[in-house]
Design a protein around this motif. Structure first.
Motif, PDB file in Angstrom:
ATOM      1  N   ILE A 142     -12.442   5.401 -23.343  1.00 41.20           N
ATOM      2  CA  ILE A 142     -12.009   4.516 -22.256  1.00 41.20           C
ATOM      3  C   ILE A 142     -10.578   4.803 -21.832  1.00 41.20           C
ATOM      4  O   ILE A 142     -10.161   4.439 -20.731  1.00 41.20           O
ATOM      5  CB  ILE A 142     -12.161   3.027 -22.683  1.00 41.20           C
ATOM      6  N   VAL A 143      -9.802   5.498 -22.690  1.00 37.19           N
ATOM      7  CA  VAL A 143      -8.405   5.795 -22.329  1.00 37.19           C
ATOM      8  C   VAL A 143      -8.308   6.746 -21.141  1.00 37.19           C
ATOM      9  O   VAL A 143      -7.248   6.868 -20.534  1.00 37.19           O
ATOM     10  CB  VAL A 143      -7.608   6.357 -23.525  1.00 37.19           C
ATOM     11  N   ALA A 144      -9.416   7.417 -20.793  1.00 40.88           N
ATOM     12  CA  ALA A 144      -9.422   8.293 -19.616  1.00 40.88           C
ATOM     13  C   ALA A 144      -9.728   7.534 -18.328  1.00 40.88           C
ATOM     14  O   ALA A 144      -9.805   8.125 -17.249  1.00 40.88           O
ATOM     15  CB  ALA A 144     -10.439   9.415 -19.799  1.00 40.88           C
ATOM     16  N   LEU A 145      -9.877   6.224 -18.410  1.00 43.10           N
ATOM     17  CA  LEU A 145     -10.182   5.387 -17.243  1.00 43.10           C
ATOM     18  C   LEU A 145      -9.080   5.478 -16.194  1.00 43.10           C
ATOM     19  O   LEU A 145      -7.892   5.433 -16.520  1.00 43.10           O
ATOM     20  CB  LEU A 145     -10.323   3.941 -17.704  1.00 43.10           C
ATOM     21  N   ASP A 146      -9.458   5.615 -14.933  1.00 43.11           N
ATOM     22  CA  ASP A 146      -8.479   5.516 -13.847  1.00 43.11           C
ATOM     23  C   ASP A 146      -7.922   4.097 -13.800  1.00 43.11           C
ATOM     24  O   ASP A 146      -8.669   3.117 -13.880  1.00 43.11           O
ATOM     25  CB  ASP A 146      -9.129   5.842 -12.495  1.00 43.11           C
ATOM     26  N   LYS A 147      -6.621   3.984 -13.643  1.00 40.83           N
ATOM     27  CA  LYS A 147      -5.979   2.650 -13.674  1.00 40.83           C
ATOM     28  C   LYS A 147      -5.998   2.032 -12.274  1.00 40.83           C
ATOM     29  O   LYS A 147      -5.004   2.027 -11.560  1.00 40.83           O
ATOM     30  CB  LYS A 147      -4.547   2.786 -14.193  1.00 40.83           C
ATOM     31  N   ILE A 148      -7.150   1.499 -11.902  1.00 41.15           N
ATOM     32  CA  ILE A 148      -7.270   0.893 -10.566  1.00 41.15           C
ATOM     33  C   ILE A 148      -7.129  -0.623 -10.616  1.00 41.15           C
ATOM     34  O   ILE A 148      -6.991  -1.267  -9.573  1.00 41.15           O
ATOM     35  CB  ILE A 148      -8.615   1.278  -9.899  1.00 41.15           C
ATOM     36  N   TRP A 149      -7.176  -1.189 -11.829  1.00 46.26           N
ATOM     37  CA  TRP A 149      -7.019  -2.632 -11.990  1.00 46.26           C
ATOM     38  C   TRP A 149      -5.594  -2.950 -12.427  1.00 46.26           C
ATOM     39  O   TRP A 149      -5.009  -2.217 -13.221  1.00 46.26           O
ATOM     40  CB  TRP A 149      -7.997  -3.168 -13.036  1.00 46.26           C
ATOM     41  N   LYS A 150      -5.056  -4.029 -11.922  1.00 47.59           N
ATOM     42  CA  LYS A 150      -3.719  -4.476 -12.318  1.00 47.59           C
ATOM     43  C   LYS A 150      -3.837  -5.888 -12.887  1.00 47.59           C
ATOM     44  O   LYS A 150      -4.487  -6.749 -12.300  1.00 47.59           O
ATOM     45  CB  LYS A 150      -2.760  -4.465 -11.130  1.00 47.59           C
ATOM     46  N   PHE A 151      -3.195  -6.098 -14.023  1.00 52.63           N
ATOM     47  CA  PHE A 151      -3.315  -7.383 -14.709  1.00 52.63           C
ATOM     48  C   PHE A 151      -1.949  -8.060 -14.842  1.00 52.63           C
ATOM     49  O   PHE A 151      -1.657  -8.720 -15.841  1.00 52.63           O
ATOM     50  CB  PHE A 151      -3.976  -7.171 -16.071  1.00 52.63           C
ATOM     51  N   ASP A 152      -1.143  -7.859 -13.811  1.00 49.85           N
ATOM     52  CA  ASP A 152       0.201  -8.454 -13.801  1.00 49.85           C
ATOM     53  C   ASP A 152       0.332  -9.582 -12.777  1.00 49.85           C
ATOM     54  O   ASP A 152       1.427 -10.021 -12.452  1.00 49.85           O
ATOM     55  CB  ASP A 152       1.247  -7.375 -13.505  1.00 49.85           C
ATOM     56  N   GLY A 153      -0.828 -10.036 -12.268  1.00 51.21           N
ATOM     57  CA  GLY A 153      -0.814 -11.115 -11.286  1.00 51.21           C
ATOM     58  C   GLY A 153      -0.725 -10.658  -9.849  1.00 51.21           C
ATOM     59  O   GLY A 153      -0.754 -11.487  -8.926  1.00 51.21           O
ATOM     60  N   SER A 154      -0.648  -9.346  -9.625  1.00 54.29           N
ATOM     61  CA  SER A 154      -0.453  -8.836  -8.263  1.00 54.29           C
ATOM     62  C   SER A 154      -1.761  -8.566  -7.518  1.00 54.29           C
ATOM     63  O   SER A 154      -1.753  -8.398  -6.291  1.00 54.29           O
ATOM     64  CB  SER A 154       0.375  -7.540  -8.303  1.00 54.29           C
ATOM     65  N   MET A 155      -2.897  -8.513  -8.218  1.00 55.69           N
ATOM     66  CA  MET A 155      -4.169  -8.211  -7.557  1.00 55.69           C
ATOM     67  C   MET A 155      -4.709  -9.452  -6.862  1.00 55.69           C
ATOM     68  O   MET A 155      -4.811 -10.525  -7.468  1.00 55.69           O
ATOM     69  CB  MET A 155      -5.204  -7.698  -8.554  1.00 55.69           C
ATOM     70  N   THR A 156      -5.078  -9.297  -5.606  1.00 54.50           N
ATOM     71  CA  THR A 156      -5.643 -10.419  -4.848  1.00 54.50           C
ATOM     72  C   THR A 156      -7.040 -10.111  -4.314  1.00 54.50           C
ATOM     73  O   THR A 156      -7.727 -11.005  -3.825  1.00 54.50           O
ATOM     74  CB  THR A 156      -4.733 -10.773  -3.659  1.00 54.50           C
ATOM     75  N   GLU A 157      -7.454  -8.838  -4.409  1.00 52.38           N
ATOM     76  CA  GLU A 157      -8.802  -8.484  -3.962  1.00 52.38           C
ATOM     77  C   GLU A 157      -9.369  -7.384  -4.840  1.00 52.38           C
ATOM     78  O   GLU A 157      -8.636  -6.659  -5.517  1.00 52.38           O
ATOM     79  CB  GLU A 157      -8.800  -8.043  -2.498  1.00 52.38           C
ATOM     80  N   MET A 158     -10.687  -7.290  -4.835  1.00 53.25           N
ATOM     81  CA  MET A 158     -11.381  -6.327  -5.673  1.00 53.25           C
ATOM     82  C   MET A 158     -11.149  -4.904  -5.175  1.00 53.25           C
ATOM     83  O   MET A 158     -11.092  -4.661  -3.958  1.00 53.25           O
ATOM     84  CB  MET A 158     -12.887  -6.602  -5.657  1.00 53.25           C
ATOM     85  N   PRO A 159     -11.055  -3.930  -6.085  1.00 55.06           N
ATOM     86  CA  PRO A 159     -11.083  -2.529  -5.667  1.00 55.06           C
ATOM     87  C   PRO A 159     -12.441  -2.209  -5.046  1.00 55.06           C
ATOM     88  O   PRO A 159     -13.411  -2.950  -5.243  1.00 55.06           O
ATOM     89  CB  PRO A 159     -10.884  -1.759  -6.974  1.00 55.06           C
ATOM     90  N   SER A 160     -12.528  -1.108  -4.324  1.00 54.16           N
ATOM     91  CA  SER A 160     -13.809  -0.741  -3.713  1.00 54.16           C
ATOM     92  C   SER A 160     -14.814  -0.344  -4.789  1.00 54.16           C
ATOM     93  O   SER A 160     -14.442   0.116  -5.877  1.00 54.16           O
ATOM     94  CB  SER A 160     -13.616   0.435  -2.752  1.00 54.16           C
ATOM     95  N   GLU A 161     -16.097  -0.522  -4.470  1.00 49.79           N
ATOM     96  CA  GLU A 161     -17.156  -0.139  -5.410  1.00 49.79           C
ATOM     97  C   GLU A 161     -17.071   1.338  -5.767  1.00 49.79           C
ATOM     98  O   GLU A 161     -17.294   1.724  -6.919  1.00 49.79           O
ATOM     99  CB  GLU A 161     -18.524  -0.454  -4.809  1.00 49.79           C
ATOM    100  N   GLU A 162     -16.731   2.158  -4.779  1.00 48.63           N
ATOM    101  CA  GLU A 162     -16.648   3.605  -5.021  1.00 48.63           C
ATOM    102  C   GLU A 162     -15.533   3.934  -6.005  1.00 48.63           C
ATOM    103  O   GLU A 162     -15.710   4.742  -6.920  1.00 48.63           O
ATOM    104  CB  GLU A 162     -16.416   4.345  -3.699  1.00 48.63           C
ATOM    105  N   SER A 163     -14.371   3.286  -5.836  1.00 47.20           N
ATOM    106  CA  SER A 163     -13.250   3.578  -6.733  1.00 47.20           C
ATOM    107  C   SER A 163     -13.537   3.086  -8.149  1.00 47.20           C
ATOM    108  O   SER A 163     -13.143   3.728  -9.128  1.00 47.20           O
ATOM    109  CB  SER A 163     -11.962   2.948  -6.204  1.00 47.20           C
ATOM    110  N   ILE A 164     -14.256   1.973  -8.258  1.00 48.45           N
ATOM    111  CA  ILE A 164     -14.627   1.470  -9.585  1.00 48.45           C
ATOM    112  C   ILE A 164     -15.594   2.438 -10.263  1.00 48.45           C
ATOM    113  O   ILE A 164     -15.430   2.781 -11.439  1.00 48.45           O
ATOM    114  CB  ILE A 164     -15.246   0.062  -9.483  1.00 48.45           C
ATOM    115  N   LYS A 165     -16.578   2.904  -9.498  1.00 48.83           N
ATOM    116  CA  LYS A 165     -17.547   3.859 -10.043  1.00 48.83           C
ATOM    117  C   LYS A 165     -16.867   5.151 -10.485  1.00 48.83           C
ATOM    118  O   LYS A 165     -17.141   5.683 -11.567  1.00 48.83           O
ATOM    119  CB  LYS A 165     -18.623   4.154  -8.990  1.00 48.83           C
TER     120      LYS A 165
END
Length: 314
Positions: free
Chosen positions: A109-132
């Motif tokens: 899992i350490v090779a996961l692209d860092k598309i999620w932010k857990f610092d309170g700054s995210m207000t909308e979901m990343p795209s399905e394609e970027s998550i995949k």
């Protein structure tokens, strides 16, 4: 989420002394507590425990370039890398945890692209394609082990492995092991919440470990009374993103790239801190129903779940 509840101890009235030291190891805060015959011997034994944990960090850290795991990662898609038997067997156990959880636990899992932010700054979901796409280099089935040659090969370029999940639990178990070999009758190795205990407090009482309820300030969900035992908690109570009223944990499902939802914390307690952490991490990803089924397969370990609605399941 986990904290030690010490009894009021009159050291002068006890045969042994309790000595505690706090130190940063493996990028996290460790608390090492021993009950020994005097403070000089106790501090010497704590030094030996620290040496052991430092040795482990110098074997398995993916952040230090000289470690064997860093060498494995540099050679992803290129060639197998020979590692010490200890590193090989830790990786082998990690793959067994992936199999038991049907991929909910995965050291790649350490090779996961860092598309999620857990610092309170995210207000909308990343795209399905970027998550995949974020999990394209994550798959424990591409970690190939050769027991005869003691090698690890990551078959796909861009892959990495790391022990940020079970590494501290393993260190807690090994720290306890070396202190016991040194003749320390009781103590605690607290690896930033992955806790291994043995023996009793100087007054003869078991060690008391409190599990905090993140939904109620200063409230305790349960107090564990442990002699030889271990406990680990995984949770989203400190690092999470809240989008459209849904809490998304910093613990990511390795198969989908989506954060875990449904459970705010999972505490597992039993014999080994390493296994407790593997199980708690897996259950956070699997969710309440599947997670409970997995936990029940290991009756020597007990569980306490707290859902996103604050419900306690035990």
């Amino acid at each position: 989420m986990l904290f030690i509840i010490a009894s009021q101890i009159s050291v002068a009235a006890q045969e042994n002394v309790l000595v505690e030291r706090q130190i940063t190891l493996m990028g996290s805060m460790f608390n090492i507590t021993v009950v020994d015959r005097d403070s000089t011997v106790a501090n010497h034994n704590i030094d030996r425990c620290i040496d052991e944990i430092t040795r482990i960090e110098n074997l398995i850290s993916e952040w230090q370039p000289q470690t064997q795991i860093s060498e494995v990662n540099r050679n992803a898609g290129i060639k197998p890398v020979k590692v010490d038997r200890e590193v090989f067997e830790l990786t082998e156990r990690a793959i067994s945890y992936s199999k038991m959880s049907e991929g909910a636990f995965d050291i790649s899992i350490v090779a996961l692209d860092k598309i999620w932010k857990f610092d309170g700054s995210m207000t909308e979901m990343p795209s399905e394609e970027s998550i995949k796409n974020s999990v394209r280099n994550v798959n424990y089935q591409f970690i190939k082990l050769d027991r005869d040659s003691s090698t690890i090969f990551l078959q796909q370029k861009g892959m990495k492995i790391g022990f940020g999940s079970i590494g501290k639990g393993y260190a807690a178990d090994k720290g306890r092991e070396i202190l016991q070999k040194l003749g320390v009758k009781s103590g605690i190795v607290n690896a930033s919440g992955d806790i291994a205990t043995w023996g009793t407090q100087p007054n003869g009482k078991p060690w008391a470990i409190g599990i905090r309820n993140p939904f109620k300030n200063h409230k305790i969900s349960k107090i564990l009374k442990l002699k030889h035992g271990a406990v680990a908690t995984s949770g989203s109570y400190e690092k999470y993103a809240e989008i459209d009223g849904v809490r998304y944990s910093h613990i990511i499902d390795p198969k989908t790239g989506y954060p875990a939802t449904g459970l705010t914390s999972v505490t597992i307690y039993g014999w080994s801190a390493e296994f407790a952490n593997a199980l708690s991490t897996s259950i956070m990803v699997l969710g309440k129903e599947k997670g409970k089924k997995l936990a029940l397969q290991y009756p020597q370990y007990r569980y306490l779940f707290i859902t996103d609605q604050g419900k306690i399941i035990r």
